[in-house]
Design a protein around this motif. Structure first.
Motif, short mmCIF file in Angstrom:
data_model
loop_
_atom_site.label_atom_id
_atom_site.label_comp_id
_atom_site.label_asym_id
_atom_site.label_seq_id
_atom_site.Cartn_x
_atom_site.Cartn_y
_atom_site.Cartn_z
N LEU A 1 -17.48 -80.46 75.58
CA LEU A 1 -16.67 -81.56 75.06
C LEU A 1 -17.51 -82.80 74.77
O LEU A 1 -17.26 -83.51 73.79
CB LEU A 1 -15.52 -81.89 76.02
CG LEU A 1 -14.46 -80.79 76.14
CD1 LEU A 1 -13.43 -81.16 77.21
CD2 LEU A 1 -13.78 -80.52 74.81
N GLU A 2 -18.53 -83.05 75.57
CA GLU A 2 -19.45 -84.16 75.29
C GLU A 2 -20.15 -83.95 73.97
O GLU A 2 -20.33 -84.88 73.18
CB GLU A 2 -20.48 -84.29 76.41
CG GLU A 2 -19.95 -84.92 77.68
CD GLU A 2 -21.05 -85.09 78.72
OE1 GLU A 2 -22.22 -85.29 78.34
OE2 GLU A 2 -20.73 -85.01 79.92
N VAL A 3 -20.57 -82.72 73.71
CA VAL A 3 -21.27 -82.40 72.47
C VAL A 3 -20.34 -82.56 71.27
O VAL A 3 -20.69 -83.19 70.28
CB VAL A 3 -21.84 -80.96 72.52
CG1 VAL A 3 -22.29 -80.50 71.14
CG2 VAL A 3 -22.97 -80.88 73.52
N ILE A 4 -19.14 -82.03 71.38
CA ILE A 4 -18.23 -82.06 70.23
C ILE A 4 -17.81 -83.50 69.89
O ILE A 4 -17.60 -83.83 68.73
CB ILE A 4 -17.02 -81.12 70.46
CG1 ILE A 4 -16.45 -80.67 69.12
CG2 ILE A 4 -15.97 -81.73 71.32
CD1 ILE A 4 -15.50 -79.53 69.20
N ARG A 5 -17.74 -84.35 70.89
CA ARG A 5 -17.42 -85.77 70.63
C ARG A 5 -18.58 -86.47 69.91
O ARG A 5 -18.37 -87.38 69.12
CB ARG A 5 -17.11 -86.49 71.93
CG ARG A 5 -15.72 -86.22 72.45
CD ARG A 5 -15.32 -87.18 73.55
NE ARG A 5 -15.97 -86.87 74.82
CZ ARG A 5 -15.46 -86.09 75.77
NH1 ARG A 5 -14.28 -85.55 75.60
NH2 ARG A 5 -16.12 -85.87 76.88
N ALA A 6 -19.80 -86.01 70.17
CA ALA A 6 -20.99 -86.65 69.59
C ALA A 6 -21.35 -86.14 68.20
O ALA A 6 -22.11 -86.78 67.48
CB ALA A 6 -22.18 -86.47 70.52
N VAL A 7 -20.80 -84.99 67.81
CA VAL A 7 -21.18 -84.38 66.53
C VAL A 7 -19.93 -84.13 65.69
O VAL A 7 -19.27 -83.10 65.81
CB VAL A 7 -21.95 -83.04 66.77
CG1 VAL A 7 -22.44 -82.48 65.44
CG2 VAL A 7 -23.11 -83.25 67.73
N PRO A 8 -19.57 -85.09 64.81
CA PRO A 8 -18.33 -85.00 64.03
C PRO A 8 -18.22 -83.72 63.19
O PRO A 8 -17.15 -83.13 63.09
CB PRO A 8 -18.37 -86.24 63.13
CG PRO A 8 -19.29 -87.19 63.83
CD PRO A 8 -20.27 -86.35 64.57
N ARG A 9 -19.31 -83.28 62.58
CA ARG A 9 -19.25 -82.07 61.74
C ARG A 9 -18.89 -80.85 62.57
O ARG A 9 -18.09 -80.01 62.15
CB ARG A 9 -20.58 -81.85 61.03
CG ARG A 9 -20.68 -80.53 60.29
CD ARG A 9 -20.68 -80.72 58.84
NE ARG A 9 -20.78 -79.43 58.15
CZ ARG A 9 -20.27 -79.22 56.98
NH1 ARG A 9 -19.64 -80.19 56.35
NH2 ARG A 9 -20.39 -78.06 56.40
N LEU A 10 -19.46 -80.74 63.77
CA LEU A 10 -19.14 -79.62 64.65
C LEU A 10 -17.68 -79.68 65.06
O LEU A 10 -16.98 -78.67 65.05
CB LEU A 10 -20.05 -79.63 65.88
CG LEU A 10 -19.82 -78.50 66.89
CD1 LEU A 10 -20.07 -77.14 66.25
CD2 LEU A 10 -20.71 -78.69 68.10
N LYS A 11 -17.20 -80.87 65.38
CA LYS A 11 -15.80 -81.03 65.78
C LYS A 11 -14.86 -80.59 64.66
O LYS A 11 -13.87 -79.90 64.90
CB LYS A 11 -15.53 -82.48 66.16
CG LYS A 11 -14.12 -82.73 66.66
CD LYS A 11 -13.94 -84.16 67.10
CE LYS A 11 -12.55 -84.39 67.65
NZ LYS A 11 -12.35 -85.76 68.11
N ALA A 12 -15.19 -80.97 63.44
CA ALA A 12 -14.34 -80.63 62.30
C ALA A 12 -14.30 -79.13 62.00
O ALA A 12 -13.32 -78.63 61.46
CB ALA A 12 -14.81 -81.39 61.06
N LYS A 13 -15.35 -78.41 62.35
CA LYS A 13 -15.47 -77.00 62.00
C LYS A 13 -15.13 -76.04 63.15
O LYS A 13 -15.16 -74.83 62.97
CB LYS A 13 -16.89 -76.69 61.52
CG LYS A 13 -17.29 -77.43 60.26
CD LYS A 13 -16.48 -76.93 59.08
CE LYS A 13 -16.89 -77.61 57.79
NZ LYS A 13 -16.10 -77.13 56.65
N THR A 14 -14.82 -76.56 64.35
CA THR A 14 -14.62 -75.71 65.51
C THR A 14 -13.16 -75.33 65.72
O THR A 14 -12.28 -76.18 65.67
CB THR A 14 -15.14 -76.41 66.78
OG1 THR A 14 -16.54 -76.66 66.63
CG2 THR A 14 -14.94 -75.55 68.02
N SER A 15 -12.93 -74.05 65.95
CA SER A 15 -11.63 -73.56 66.39
C SER A 15 -11.79 -73.04 67.81
O SER A 15 -12.91 -72.80 68.27
CB SER A 15 -11.11 -72.46 65.45
OG SER A 15 -11.98 -71.36 65.45
#
Length: 140
Positions: free
Chosen positions: A102-116
């Motif tokens: 969750l720390e990583v996904i908050r820091a990397v917007p592109r990853l957050k947008a593409k993750t299911s």
């Protein structure tokens, strides 16, 4: 930076590593030596990420994108253009726990947008387990 218990580039197991998750690039140095090359640093540009799946049960993140593989030796193991669901088409990272992810996904917007998210489909460390649980990619 996050410690990953297991890093797989396609079906090649490079061992555990500290992965630096930047907004523009992920990078890590392999724990296992590559014959003739020693320890190498691999990178994935976040702009290349087309999709990602995080398994909440096993804390495995599978990212489909382009890993900069600086040697021909790994061509048999990693193919960024392989068909969706192929175990050779993913960077697979096993996090210690979901909070680290969750720390990583908050820091990397592109990853957050593409993750299911899934529960239990990606568990296990064998290639057969990874191949069996990766067919549910949603395109976006």
């Amino acid at each position: 930076k996050q410690w990953c218990k297991e890093v797989n580039v396609g079906t090649w197991q490079s061992g555990e590593a500290t992965v630096s998750f930047g907004e523009d690039v992920f990078s890590w140095t392999t724990k296992r030596e590559v014959p003739g090359l020693g320890h190498i640093t691999l990178k994935m540009k976040t702009s290349s990420i087309t999709s990602a799946i995080f398994d909440k049960r096993s804390n495995v993140l599978k990212v489909r994108g382009v890993v900069d593989v600086p040697m021909d030796m790994l061509d048999d193991y990693y193919d960024p253009f392989s068909y969706p669901g192929s175990p050779t088409g993913y960077l697979s990272l096993t996090f210690t726990n979901i909070n680290n992810f969750l720390e990583v996904i908050r820091a990397v917007p592109r990853l957050k947008a593409k993750t299911s998210f899934e529960s239990g489909a990606l568990g296990g460390s064998s290639a057969a387990s990874r191949a069996g649980g990766s067919g549910a990619l949603g395109g976006s």
